[in-house]
Design an enzyme around this catalytic site. Structure first.
Site, mmCIF file in Angstrom:
data_model
loop_
_atom_site.group_PDB
_atom_site.id
_atom_site.type_symbol
_atom_site.label_atom_id
_atom_site.label_comp_id
_atom_site.label_asym_id
_atom_site.label_seq_id
_atom_site.Cartn_x
_atom_site.Cartn_y
_atom_site.Cartn_z
ATOM 1 C CE1 TYR A 122 -21.132 -65.964 -1.738
ATOM 2 C CE2 TYR A 122 -22.880 -64.360 -2.009
ATOM 3 C CZ TYR A 122 -21.686 -64.900 -2.423
ATOM 4 O OH TYR A 122 -21.044 -64.385 -3.522
ATOM 5 C CD GLU A 139 -16.805 -66.605 -11.938
ATOM 6 O OE1 GLU A 139 -18.042 -66.636 -12.003
ATOM 7 O OE2 GLU A 139 -16.164 -67.276 -11.099
ATOM 8 C CG LEU A 163 -21.363 -69.240 -8.553
ATOM 9 C CD1 LEU A 163 -20.899 -69.974 -7.304
ATOM 10 C CD2 LEU A 163 -22.159 -68.021 -8.178
ATOM 11 C CE LYS A 187 -24.313 -66.629 -4.511
ATOM 12 N NZ LYS A 187 -23.467 -65.653 -5.173
HETATM 13 N N1 PLP Z 1 -19.854 -65.473 -10.463
HETATM 14 C C1 PLP Z 1 -19.550 -65.109 -9.211
HETATM 15 C C2 PLP Z 1 -18.125 -65.194 -8.766
HETATM 16 C C3 PLP Z 1 -20.550 -64.647 -8.339
HETATM 17 O O1 PLP Z 1 -20.226 -64.277 -7.080
HETATM 18 C C4 PLP Z 1 -21.875 -64.543 -8.814
HETATM 19 C C5 PLP Z 1 -22.958 -64.080 -7.947
HETATM 20 O O2 PLP Z 1 -22.757 -63.691 -6.822
HETATM 21 C C6 PLP Z 1 -22.150 -64.920 -10.138
HETATM 22 C C7 PLP Z 1 -21.110 -65.394 -10.930
HETATM 23 C C8 PLP Z 1 -23.527 -64.791 -10.720
HETATM 24 O O3 PLP Z 1 -24.411 -65.751 -10.199
HETATM 25 P P1 PLP Z 1 -25.964 -65.480 -10.189
HETATM 26 O O4 PLP Z 1 -26.370 -65.168 -11.586
HETATM 27 O O5 PLP Z 1 -26.543 -66.752 -9.700
HETATM 28 O O6 PLP Z 1 -26.203 -64.327 -9.264
#
Ligand code: PLP
Length: 283
Positions: free
Chosen positions: A32, A180, A204, A148
């Site tokens: 996603y 995170e 991520l 993701k």
């Molecule tokens: N870490 C995780 C586990 C996430 O699910 C997300 C976003 O959904 C992020 C970090 C942040 O990513 P982004 O800045 O691309 O939204």
């Protein structure tokens, strides 16, 4: 009723159905994305597209998402969000519909593509200035958190743990390191140095994380991408989460212990202001 996109068609959400044999439903077999749009303009779409492509390729789902940029823009329009200060488009691609079997379908099936748009209401600045609280959660996710994927059960349970504790966010802890959040990345500030967990299979690669690192450079802060123990986290002057729908979200308390003086700090504030400027200063 909102208009969503399902497999090439724009339909009313109550008319959008997927099969019970969809591998996303049965196995969480898919990826996603969530892309923000500021007054109708997609933010860093190229980066989201690159992450989608990387995820699809890792999962061996044969689909080129390049043409989906138009769908993002049209969904915003269809839902009257082209002038919204902040909106977002959710996208999910699964391996498709096939008789249940762990192995990939013997003859290829078309992936399922589902997308919808929504409005994001940024918290009032006064609320943001209060900061947010978090709890630590032991990270039990799989070893490819850099993808993701729609398998989000540990994130769901983690986010629920924050709700159960009456706080807003979590900090996932892996081998004693604060790595995170459940839906965002995590930064700590020591003096004028910004520290965040390095990119690896453990986290991520957040698009907002990347933007924050760029802005930090522009603002003259030192940046370190390294792991930080929970103990060291408690010695930080400031902390914040970053994400598409978190933007720059100050974290002033973890597990009931204040971070720094328990108030939103100047580095977090300047990064959020720079982020607002970068996204058009809207909202
Ligand atoms: N870490 C995780 C586990 C996430 O699910 C997300 C976003 O959904 C992020 C970090 C942040 O990513 P982004 O800045 O691309 O939204």
């Amino acid at each position: 009723m909102s208009t969503v996109y399902l497999n090439g068609e724009y339909v009313s959400k109550d008319q959008a159905f997927i099969s019970v044999d969809d591998r996303g439903f049965l196995f969480g077999d898919g990826i996603y994305e969530v892309t923000s749009a500021y007054r109708g303009k997609l933010f860093r779409f190229d980066r989201h597209l690159a992450r989608m492509k990387r995820g699809l390729s890792a999962l061996r789902i044969d689909l080129d998402p390049s043409g989906l940029e138009e769908v993002h823009t049209r969904l915003l329009k269809e839902n009257g969000l082209e002038d919204a200060p902040v909106a977002y488009v959710y996208l999910q691609i699964t391996r498709g519909v096939a008789k249940r079997s762990h192995r990939f379908p013997a003859s290829p099936v078309a992936p399922t593509v589902y997308m919808f748009a929504g409005q994001y209401t940024r918290p009032a600045r006064e609320q943001w200035e209060q900061g947010y609280k978090a709890v630590t959660v032991n990270d039990v996710r799989w070893a490819r958190r850099d993808l993701k994927t729609i398998q989000l059960l540990p994130n769901v349970l983690g986010a629920q743990a924050s709700g159960d504790h009456g706080v807003d966010e979590i900090v996932f802890v892996q081998d004693g390191m604060a790595i995170e959040g459940s839906h965002n990345n995590f930064f700590m500030v020591f003096g004028e140095t910004l520290v965040t967990h390095p990119l690896s299979n453990q986290i991520l690669p957040g698009i907002t994380r990347e933007v924050v690192l760029e802005l930090a450079g522009t603002l003259g802060y030192e940046v370190q991408e390294r792991s930080v123990t929970v103990e060291e986290m408690f010695a930080a002057d400031e902390a914040f989460h970053s994400g598409t729908l978190s933007e720059v979200k100050p974290c002033v308390e973890v597990d009931g212990r204040a971070i720094g003086d328990g108030r939103v700090g100047p580095v977090t504030r300047s990064l959020f202001d720079a982020f607002l400027a970068e996204t058009g200063g809207t909202g």
